[in-house]
Design a protein around this motif. Sequence first.
Motif, PDB file in Angstrom:
ATOM      1  N   ASN A   1      37.036  -1.587 -12.521  1.00  0.00           N
ATOM      2  CA  ASN A   1      35.781  -2.278 -12.234  1.00  0.00           C
ATOM      3  C   ASN A   1      34.585  -1.631 -12.924  1.00  0.00           C
ATOM      4  O   ASN A   1      33.437  -1.898 -12.553  1.00  0.00           O
ATOM      5  CB  ASN A   1      35.541  -2.308 -10.718  1.00  0.00           C
ATOM      6  CG  ASN A   1      36.481  -3.268 -10.019  1.00  0.00           C
ATOM      7  OD1 ASN A   1      36.728  -4.368 -10.499  1.00  0.00           O
ATOM      8  ND2 ASN A   1      37.033  -2.845  -8.891  1.00  0.00           N
ATOM      9  N   HIS A   2      34.849  -0.798 -13.926  1.00  0.00           N
ATOM     10  CA  HIS A   2      33.766  -0.139 -14.640  1.00  0.00           C
ATOM     11  C   HIS A   2      33.473  -0.854 -15.958  1.00  0.00           C
ATOM     12  O   HIS A   2      34.202  -1.755 -16.377  1.00  0.00           O
ATOM     13  CB  HIS A   2      34.103   1.334 -14.868  1.00  0.00           C
ATOM     14  CG  HIS A   2      34.205   2.108 -13.586  1.00  0.00           C
ATOM     15  ND1 HIS A   2      33.106   2.470 -12.848  1.00  0.00           N
ATOM     16  CD2 HIS A   2      35.291   2.556 -12.893  1.00  0.00           C
ATOM     17  CE1 HIS A   2      33.494   3.124 -11.762  1.00  0.00           C
ATOM     18  NE2 HIS A   2      34.817   3.181 -11.763  1.00  0.00           N
ATOM     19  N   HIS A   3      32.389  -0.443 -16.612  1.00  0.00           N
ATOM     20  CA  HIS A   3      31.893  -1.103 -17.819  1.00  0.00           C
ATOM     21  C   HIS A   3      32.029  -0.151 -19.004  1.00  0.00           C
ATOM     22  O   HIS A   3      31.778   1.046 -18.867  1.00  0.00           O
ATOM     23  CB  HIS A   3      30.417  -1.483 -17.614  1.00  0.00           C
ATOM     24  CG  HIS A   3      29.884  -2.453 -18.609  1.00  0.00           C
ATOM     25  ND1 HIS A   3      29.596  -2.112 -19.914  1.00  0.00           N
ATOM     26  CD2 HIS A   3      29.574  -3.771 -18.493  1.00  0.00           C
ATOM     27  CE1 HIS A   3      29.137  -3.170 -20.559  1.00  0.00           C
ATOM     28  NE2 HIS A   3      29.113  -4.193 -19.724  1.00  0.00           N
ATOM     29  N   PRO A   4      32.408  -0.673 -20.183  1.00  0.00           N
ATOM     30  CA  PRO A   4      32.597   0.224 -21.326  1.00  0.00           C
ATOM     31  C   PRO A   4      31.306   0.810 -21.881  1.00  0.00           C
ATOM     32  O   PRO A   4      31.339   1.838 -22.562  1.00  0.00           O
ATOM     33  CB  PRO A   4      33.270  -0.676 -22.370  1.00  0.00           C
ATOM     34  CG  PRO A   4      32.850  -2.061 -22.009  1.00  0.00           C
ATOM     35  CD  PRO A   4      32.768  -2.067 -20.515  1.00  0.00           C
ATOM     36  N   SER A   5      30.164   0.182 -21.577  1.00  0.00           N
ATOM     37  CA  SER A   5      28.915   0.593 -22.234  1.00  0.00           C
ATOM     38  C   SER A   5      27.781   0.913 -21.277  1.00  0.00           C
ATOM     39  O   SER A   5      26.673   1.217 -21.730  1.00  0.00           O
ATOM     40  CB  SER A   5      28.447  -0.521 -23.191  1.00  0.00           C
ATOM     41  OG  SER A   5      29.461  -0.868 -24.105  1.00  0.00           O
ATOM     42  N   ILE A   6      28.013   0.821 -19.969  1.00  0.00           N
ATOM     43  CA  ILE A   6      26.947   1.032 -18.984  1.00  0.00           C
ATOM     44  C   ILE A   6      27.488   1.870 -17.831  1.00  0.00           C
ATOM     45  O   ILE A   6      28.615   1.659 -17.379  1.00  0.00           O
ATOM     46  CB  ILE A   6      26.420  -0.310 -18.422  1.00  0.00           C
ATOM     47  CG1 ILE A   6      25.982  -1.250 -19.539  1.00  0.00           C
ATOM     48  CG2 ILE A   6      25.261  -0.069 -17.461  1.00  0.00           C
ATOM     49  CD1 ILE A   6      25.644  -2.656 -19.053  1.00  0.00           C
ATOM     50  N   ALA A   7      26.681   2.809 -17.338  1.00  0.00           N
ATOM     51  CA  ALA A   7      27.037   3.585 -16.144  1.00  0.00           C
ATOM     52  C   ALA A   7      25.747   4.020 -15.434  1.00  0.00           C
ATOM     53  O   ALA A   7      24.757   4.339 -16.099  1.00  0.00           O
ATOM     54  CB  ALA A   7      27.875   4.804 -16.520  1.00  0.00           C
ATOM     55  N   PRO A   8      25.756   3.991 -14.097  1.00  0.00           N
ATOM     56  CA  PRO A   8      26.833   3.528 -13.218  1.00  0.00           C
ATOM     57  C   PRO A   8      26.861   2.002 -13.141  1.00  0.00           C
ATOM     58  O   PRO A   8      25.843   1.370 -12.904  1.00  0.00           O
ATOM     59  CB  PRO A   8      26.469   4.138 -11.869  1.00  0.00           C
ATOM     60  CG  PRO A   8      24.974   4.260 -11.899  1.00  0.00           C
ATOM     61  CD  PRO A   8      24.618   4.539 -13.327  1.00  0.00           C
ATOM     62  N   TYR A   9      28.026   1.445 -13.343  1.00  0.00           N
ATOM     63  CA  TYR A   9      28.226   0.000 -13.331  1.00  0.00           C
ATOM     64  C   TYR A   9      29.619  -0.229 -12.768  1.00  0.00           C
ATOM     65  O   TYR A   9      30.588  -0.422 -13.497  1.00  0.00           O
ATOM     66  CB  TYR A   9      28.105  -0.553 -14.749  1.00  0.00           C
ATOM     67  CG  TYR A   9      27.884  -2.047 -14.847  1.00  0.00           C
ATOM     68  CD1 TYR A   9      26.602  -2.561 -15.031  1.00  0.00           C
ATOM     69  CD2 TYR A   9      28.942  -2.933 -14.784  1.00  0.00           C
ATOM     70  CE1 TYR A   9      26.386  -3.928 -15.154  1.00  0.00           C
ATOM     71  CE2 TYR A   9      28.743  -4.300 -14.900  1.00  0.00           C
ATOM     72  CZ  TYR A   9      27.462  -4.794 -15.085  1.00  0.00           C
ATOM     73  OH  TYR A   9      27.256  -6.153 -15.204  1.00  0.00           O
ATOM     74  N   GLY A  10      29.725  -0.155 -11.435  1.00  0.00           N
ATOM     75  CA  GLY A  10      31.022  -0.254 -10.793  1.00  0.00           C
ATOM     76  C   GLY A  10      30.921   0.120  -9.328  1.00  0.00           C
ATOM     77  O   GLY A  10      29.825   0.254  -8.773  1.00  0.00           O
ATOM     78  N   PRO A  11      32.058   0.320  -8.665  1.00  0.00           N
ATOM     79  CA  PRO A  11      32.059   0.574  -7.226  1.00  0.00           C
ATOM     80  C   PRO A  11      31.730   2.022  -6.880  1.00  0.00           C
ATOM     81  O   PRO A  11      32.056   2.947  -7.622  1.00  0.00           O
ATOM     82  CB  PRO A  11      33.498   0.237  -6.822  1.00  0.00           C
ATOM     83  CG  PRO A  11      34.303   0.521  -8.054  1.00  0.00           C
ATOM     84  CD  PRO A  11      33.418   0.183  -9.217  1.00  0.00           C
ATOM     85  N   VAL A  12      31.067   2.182  -5.738  1.00  0.00           N
ATOM     86  CA  VAL A  12      30.887   3.496  -5.121  1.00  0.00           C
ATOM     87  C   VAL A  12      31.333   3.374  -3.669  1.00  0.00           C
ATOM     88  O   VAL A  12      31.275   2.295  -3.077  1.00  0.00           O
ATOM     89  CB  VAL A  12      29.429   3.995  -5.206  1.00  0.00           C
ATOM     90  CG1 VAL A  12      29.052   4.314  -6.642  1.00  0.00           C
ATOM     91  CG2 VAL A  12      28.462   2.975  -4.617  1.00  0.00           C
ATOM     92  N   ARG A  13      31.770   4.495  -3.094  1.00  0.00           N
ATOM     93  CA  ARG A  13      32.335   4.474  -1.743  1.00  0.00           C
ATOM     94  C   ARG A  13      31.303   4.907  -0.712  1.00  0.00           C
ATOM     95  O   ARG A  13      30.805   6.032  -0.755  1.00  0.00           O
ATOM     96  CB  ARG A  13      33.558   5.385  -1.669  1.00  0.00           C
ATOM     97  CG  ARG A  13      34.718   4.899  -2.517  1.00  0.00           C
ATOM     98  CD  ARG A  13      36.001   5.664  -2.237  1.00  0.00           C
ATOM     99  NE  ARG A  13      37.099   5.123  -3.028  1.00  0.00           N
ATOM    100  CZ  ARG A  13      37.795   4.042  -2.697  1.00  0.00           C
ATOM    101  NH1 ARG A  13      37.510   3.406  -1.570  1.00  0.00           N
ATOM    102  NH2 ARG A  13      38.769   3.614  -3.468  1.00  0.00           N
TER     103      ARG A  13
END
Length: 358
Positions: free
Chosen positions: A209-221
């Motif tokens: 669920n992450h992005h190849p060119s952007i962070a943070p871009y996905g789930p966190v708990r």
Amino acid sequence: MLAGPLCAMVVGDLGADVIKVESPAGDPVRELAPPRLNGLATYYLSVNRHRRNVTLDLSNAEDLAKLEALIAQADAVIENYLPYQRDRFGLEQLRLAHPDVIWVSVTPASGTGPLANEPTFDLLAQARSGLMSVTGEFDGEPTKVGAPLADVVTGLYAAIGLLAALVGKLQGRPGRHIEAPLLESTMTALVNQMQGFLVTNQVPGRLGNHHPSIAPYGPVRASDGQLLLAVGTDAQFDSLDRALNGIILHEHPEWLTNEIRVIERDALHAYLDELFATQSVDAWLSLLMDARVPCAPIYDVAEAVRQPQIANSDFVGTTESVVGPVAMLRSPLRIDGKRPELRSGPRGLGQDNDLLED
């Protein structure tokens, strides 16, 4: 199975008078179940509203003549036969005999390439396009998207082509033959992933669920589940940091820019998981949305329909169909502040065969 009917639904939603021609045995999608509503597959219900329904046997010369009579009165034809099937049923001859009629062909692949006559489905297009190769967990198998994305993208391209050809026809141009190929249409859905490969020759992989060119871009708990962050710019990351009282950049000033955050994605998300574990999903959503940090809960389909944005709108409607009242998503478009009306759901097989009478 879905791209052609979806194209017809899009233009039907916008007011087109659509006539669906099925074989006397019926569209096989009527039986793609479960689930069903009063005997009819909900798969069929999903893309077959706003059209009248007639039945014709295209192997019968008399029925083919009736089809030609319908074509002669039409602005456009949408079909999803393989090229050899169009030839076998005489459809190519009908297309050439009516040059003012726009003809939209939903095909497996364009032109005369080796896949042009190969039967295909959404899943196969996802596999051949490379879409599955970038979908799934980093250490897992290639995975299909959970909805028929290849069919949807292709159906939308077909509708765009049809509408563009209609504009041309209003400007005095002859009918056009529009091809909407499943393979190529699906490949365009890879957008940034495909463009990156074309200019660098680096094959993208799966990132979950992450992005190849952007962070943070996905789930966190959080303490009671996951939420998604989509921090697309350095300014938004600054907003995230300020919402957390500046602790991130105080402890990790190197994460000031997105490029470094992408390189250190694993460390960044491990750090955020530790921070976010201190509060619930709802608490974090309230805090971050107030700070205008892009974030969202992860909903199932029922939760998606029941969220206030949808539940308090007119996006879900009800209309009559051959199997009684049926709930449907209306067109997402709003035109001058209003959505197109839900006028009718799917009709019965051959319900409008009186249209074929002389």
